[in-house]
Each structure stands twice: as structure tokens, then as C-alpha cells.
Design an enzyme around this catalytic site. Structure first.
Site, PDB file in Angstrom:
ATOM      1  N   ALA A 172      61.168  71.768  57.598  1.00  0.00           N
ATOM      2  CA  ALA A 172      61.739  73.063  57.211  1.00  0.00           C
ATOM      3  C   ALA A 172      60.774  73.736  56.245  1.00  0.00           C
ATOM      4  CB  ALA A 172      63.109  72.873  56.558  1.00  0.00           C
ATOM      5  N   VAL A 173      59.862  74.532  56.800  1.00  0.00           N
ATOM      6  CA  VAL A 173      58.758  75.064  56.001  1.00  0.00           C
ATOM      7  C   VAL A 173      59.247  75.968  54.871  1.00  0.00           C
ATOM      8  CG1 VAL A 173      57.070  74.856  57.850  1.00  0.00           C
ATOM      9  CG2 VAL A 173      58.396  76.963  57.633  1.00  0.00           C
ATOM     10  N   HIS A 191      60.191  72.735  69.627  1.00  0.00           N
ATOM     11  CA  HIS A 191      59.620  73.317  68.411  1.00  0.00           C
ATOM     12  C   HIS A 191      58.108  73.442  68.559  1.00  0.00           C
ATOM     13  CE1 HIS A 191      62.811  73.592  65.276  1.00  0.00           C
ATOM     14  NE2 HIS A 191      63.446  72.866  66.180  1.00  0.00           N
ATOM     15  N   SER A 230      60.703  81.435  64.061  1.00  0.00           N
ATOM     16  CA  SER A 230      59.577  80.552  63.751  1.00  0.00           C
ATOM     17  C   SER A 230      58.437  81.312  63.096  1.00  0.00           C
ATOM     18  CB  SER A 230      59.088  79.863  65.025  1.00  0.00           C
ATOM     19  OG  SER A 230      60.026  78.901  65.464  1.00  0.00           O
ATOM     20  N   GLU A 233      59.375  81.905  59.499  1.00  0.00           N
ATOM     21  CA  GLU A 233      59.383  80.651  58.752  1.00  0.00           C
ATOM     22  C   GLU A 233      57.971  80.177  58.438  1.00  0.00           C
ATOM     23  OE1 GLU A 233      63.616  79.373  60.824  1.00  0.00           O
ATOM     24  OE2 GLU A 233      61.731  78.512  61.530  1.00  0.00           O
ATOM     25  N   GLN A 234      57.090  80.213  59.425  1.00  0.00           N
ATOM     26  CA  GLN A 234      55.721  79.755  59.166  1.00  0.00           C
ATOM     27  C   GLN A 234      55.006  80.700  58.211  1.00  0.00           C
ATOM     28  OE1 GLN A 234      53.279  78.084  62.179  1.00  0.00           O
ATOM     29  NE2 GLN A 234      54.995  77.347  63.433  1.00  0.00           N
TER      30      GLN A 234
END
Length: 470
Positions: A425-426, A370, A387, A390-391
Site C-alpha cells: 500500500a504505497v 496488480h 494505481s 497511488e504510485q
């Protein structure tokens, strides 16, 4: 690799709205099994007499002999029971689906004419009323073909639906090949559903063995018509209440001429019909009416099913769910997957089983795969697509210089303390709550953080799968 064929999930917690016509809260399907003249008998070329579903307690087959008492009980169904039921249903204007054994129909032209005059649907109940359990596949396929041929000759039209009853493990598949509007050799739901049958989709309308007068002839069973009435009433009340709450269902009732056609038994059915017809928003369809409604309102829709994928396709599709760790999907593919794993929740469970049972070193490899939050990979735009999204969902792609410096400081401190990046888990958080969790978790020992990070990896996987599967 093994695949488990049974579907233990069905519609799950969110069944579809049946949307029955005129806002009906329940669809009551009356099914009359017409088997008289199609049962086991040496007159019909069988090795022994019938022994199933009669008023003879403890009946056994008589090899090589006619069982006069058994024959006369079946004859009662054709001679008296059928006509009593015909008067009952036509007098109330209630449509019926007949499960007609083809050889029985061929021996009962007067009854067939009465069924057709009443507008009843005559579906196929097989060629003969015999057990198909040990029948070789090709023999059963030939029997199905023969039933369709004879049914068409006798009634003038091909059967719209099928129910064998005393079926084999092959029956549903073999009948699905025939292109019926519906098949019913299952008892697994209160609503119709579609199954894949080669290149076509087959509608399945589940049947019943409990709201069924056969229990007058089996143990534990009904002793009198009042017990049958109470059971039907209780079933109706529960389903009617569910329909009032927006979850309308189907209620199948199974009947046999030689059983419910007896005076003391039919009284319970009469009381139930009085009760059900006294309610508003009750639909009494034939099964073909249910099939046509369902096909128009809930047409089949094909979607990707992980349990049916080959290994390469499965890993290509789900290998990135656990960040840069395709081995999780590779090992999950070898599990006993089935229809229950074709949803996001189901497949997540399979992937997590592999992850949880993996050696600590393998799980550590997933953690270290990650990226840091708002780290160098993000700045260089080298994150995976998942990713990156998500970010960005938490605004980590638009930090101020001060915020970026804070994240970099926290990342460095966390990795130095634990040996793997901070994982959260953003999508469940805001930028502010992520920073608060970062600060709080820096105080934890490594074992606690390892367990926390693994749980967060599983949560990230769940969110990713929900984007991919229902």
C-alpha cells in the site's frame, strides 16, 4: 441477495456535536403521556379491559367486562395526577411535550386547555392506547389518519410529532409517510437522526423506556421515588459529563399521569428537577424545539448507500476496489448487506469477507492483476486511475534512471521467486520505505509473501474506499 434493515452503527465513534442553544451540555426532554380515557375498555368498543401500566399487580384483561379498579386507576391520572404534574411543571417554568392519545384528549377538554395555556407541545400518541402489534397495515394507516383528524379537531392544530408506543413493525414507516416534524417510536440513540422516507427525510427523536416511570408498574422496576430519582440523576450526570467534553446528548424522561402523579412517586421527580435545575448549561426543550434546532443545525444530507444500490450500480461503483477483480464486488453484493455496510469500514469488511473466503486461485488472480511498481505499465501510462494516483503519491512517477533500474531489478526478482508482483500500500509509505520493504520481503518464503500480499491488497482496498465513502 439479502438486505438487513436494522442499523447497528448509528453515528458510530464520531457522533455529531449537538450544538444545543446557549452551549447547553444536555437537552432534557420531559414527556408526559396522556392516555387516560383512551385505554382498552368495552366502553371504547374494545373486547376487554386494559391490563397495562397500572398499580394492579399481575393485571389481566377482563373479556367483555368493565374492570372497575383498572378504570379508576386510569381516572386518577386524569383527575388528580395530571393537575399535580401541571402545577409542578408550570410552577418551575418547564416546557413539556405531551404524548396525547387522541380519544383521551377528546374526553379531557379541561386538561387540553391547561396544556395549551402552559405552552406545552401536544404530540400524537395514536388514536387509542391499544396494542398495534398484530394490526393489519391498512388498518393501522387508517388509525393514524383518524388520530390526526381527531387530534386536529380537539386541539385546533395538526400534531407536530408522533409516538405510538405499543407499535407494530410498520409504525415508523407509516408515520414517516405523514410528514411530521418528528417521530419517536425508537429507543436506539441519545441524539436525533434522519431516516429516508420515500422522497422526504424524516427526523427521528429517540425515546426511552428506562428513564421512564412505567417501571413503577413493571418488573424489574422502581419501588419508591428515591430509586427513580437516583436513576435519573445517574443518567443526567453521565450525559452532562459527556456534554462538558464536547459530546452533548439528549436525555428523554417518560412520565404518566396515573403513575408519577401519585404523591409518593412524584417526590423523586421533584428531587431530580431540583438537582438538574441547579446545574448551568441545561436546556429543557419540547421535542418540537429539538426538532427545529436539529433541522437547522444538522439538516438531512443524502449520500450514496451501497446497501441500497442495485447490482449493476454496485459493481460499477466498487468493482475496481480490488484491482481488475470485479468478481469481489459481485459476490459481496449477494451478502447480507445493511446500513452498517454503507461506510468505508463496513463495505471494506464485506469485500474482504469475499476475498478471504475465495479459493487460493481466485486470490492469486487478484494479486497478479496488480501492476509492478514503477513498471512497464506505469511507463506506458496504462495503469488504472487508482494505481496511477497511488504510485504518484510515493513519487514513483518521477524516478531517476537509477531508481527505475532498481525497481525493475527488484520486480523481476520478486516475481521470479513468488509468481506474483510485489504489492504494498504505497500511500502508507515513502519511496525509501518501499525500497526497504522490497529488499526485506525478498527474503521471505512464498507462503509468507502470499499472506502479506493479500493483506496489502486489503489495505489498498480500504484506502480506496475511504476516498469513496464516509
Amino acid at each position: 441477495m439479502t438486505r438487513y434493515p436494522r442499523n447497528l452503527l448509528g453515528y458510530g465513534a464520531s457522533p455529531p456535536d449537538a450544538q444545543w442553544p446557549q452551549g447547553a451540555r444536555i437537552a432534557v426532554s420531559l414527556v408526559l403521556n396522556y392516555e387516560e380515557g383512551g385505554e382498552n375498555s368495552i366502553l371504547h368498543g374494545d373486547a376487554a379491559s386494559e391490563a397495562f401500566l397500572s398499580d394492579i399487580a399481575g393485571a389481566v384483561p377482563w373479556p367483555g367486562q368493565r374492570h372497575w379498579n383498572m378504570e379508576s386507576l386510569y381516572d386518577y391520572g386524569a383527575r388528580a395526577g395530571f393537575w399535580r404534574l401541571h402545577r409542578l411543571f408550570t410552577g418551575r417554568g418547564l416546557p413539556v411535550t405531551v404524548y396525547g392519545v387522541a380519544t383521551a384528549l377528546a374526553r379531557s377538554p379541561e386538561q387540553v386547555a391547561a396544556m395549551q395555556s402552559a405552552g406545552w407541545e401536544i404530540a400524537s400518541h395514536g388514536l387509542k392506547w391499544i396494542d398495534h402489534r398484530d394490526m393489519p397495515e391498512e388498518q393501522e394507516r387508517a388509525a393514524i389518519t383518524g388520530a390526526i383528524r381527531l387530534h386536529t379537531e380537539v386541539t385546533g392544530s395538526r400534531p407536530t410529532g408522533w409516538y405510538t408506543g405499543r407499535c407494530s413493525v410498520n409504525t415508523v414507516r407509516l408515520t414517516a409517510e405523514q410528514g411530521f416534524d418528528w417521530i419517536s417510536d425508537v429507543y436506539d440513540d441519545d441524539l436525533p437522526y434522519w431516516i429516508k422516507a420515500g422522497a422526504r427525510d424524516q427526523l427521528v427523536i429517540p425515546y426511552t423506556l428506562e428513564a421512564n416511570d412505567m417501571r413503577f408498574a413493571t418488573a424489574p422496576g422502581y419501588i419508591d421515588g428515591e430509586q427513580f430519582f437516583r436513576y435519573l440523576k445517574d443518567s443526567f450526570d453521565v450525559l452532562y459529563a459527556e456534554g462538558a467534553a464536547g459530546a452533548a446528548k439528549m436525555f428523554s424522561i417518560g412520565l404518566h399521569c396515573r403513575l408519577i402523579g401519585r404523591p409518593g412517586k412524584i417526590a423523586g421527580l421533584q428531587r431530580f428537577l431540583d438537582y438538574a435545575q441547579g446545574h448551568d448549561a441545561v436546556w429543557f426543550p419540547r421535542r418540537i424545539d429539538i426538532a427545529r434546532h436539529w433541522a437547522a443545525t444538522h439538516p438531512p444530507g443524502r449520500r450514496e448507500r451501497p446497501s441500497l444500490m442495485d447490482r449493476a450500480a454496485f459493481v460499477a461503483r466498487f468493482g475496481g476496489v480490488f484491482e481488475h477483480s470485479p468478481w469481489v464486488a459481485e459476490r459481496a453484493f449477494a451478502l447480507e448487506l445493511g446500513p452498517a455496510h454503507d461506510s468505508a469500514t463496513g463495505l471494506h469488511n464485506a469485500l474482504c469477507r469475499v476475498f478471504r473466503s475465495a479459493p487460493a486461485g481466485d486470490r492469486l488472480g487478484v494479486l497478479t492483476a496488480h501492476p509492478d511498481l514503477a513498471g512497464k505499465l506505469a511507463q506506458a501510462k496504462r495503469l488504472t486511475a487508482d494505481s496511477s494516483r497511488e504510485q504518484a503519491s510515493a513519487g514513483l512517477d518521477a524516478l531517476t534512471d537509477a531508481e527505475r533500474e532498481t525497481f525493475q531489478r527488484l520486480n523481476a526478482a520478486y516475481v521470479a521467486r513468488n509468481g506474483f508482483p510485489f504489492i504494498i500500500a504505497v500511500r502508507d509509505h515513502t519511496k525509501e520505505s518501499i525500497l526497504a520493504a522490497f529488499e526485506a520481503r525478498l527474503a521471505n518464503d512464498r507462503d509468507t509473501e502470499f499472506a502479506t500480499a493479500c493483506a496489502q491488497v486489503e489495505r489498498i482496498a480500504a484506502l480506496r474506499l475511504k476516498d469513496m465513502l464516509p
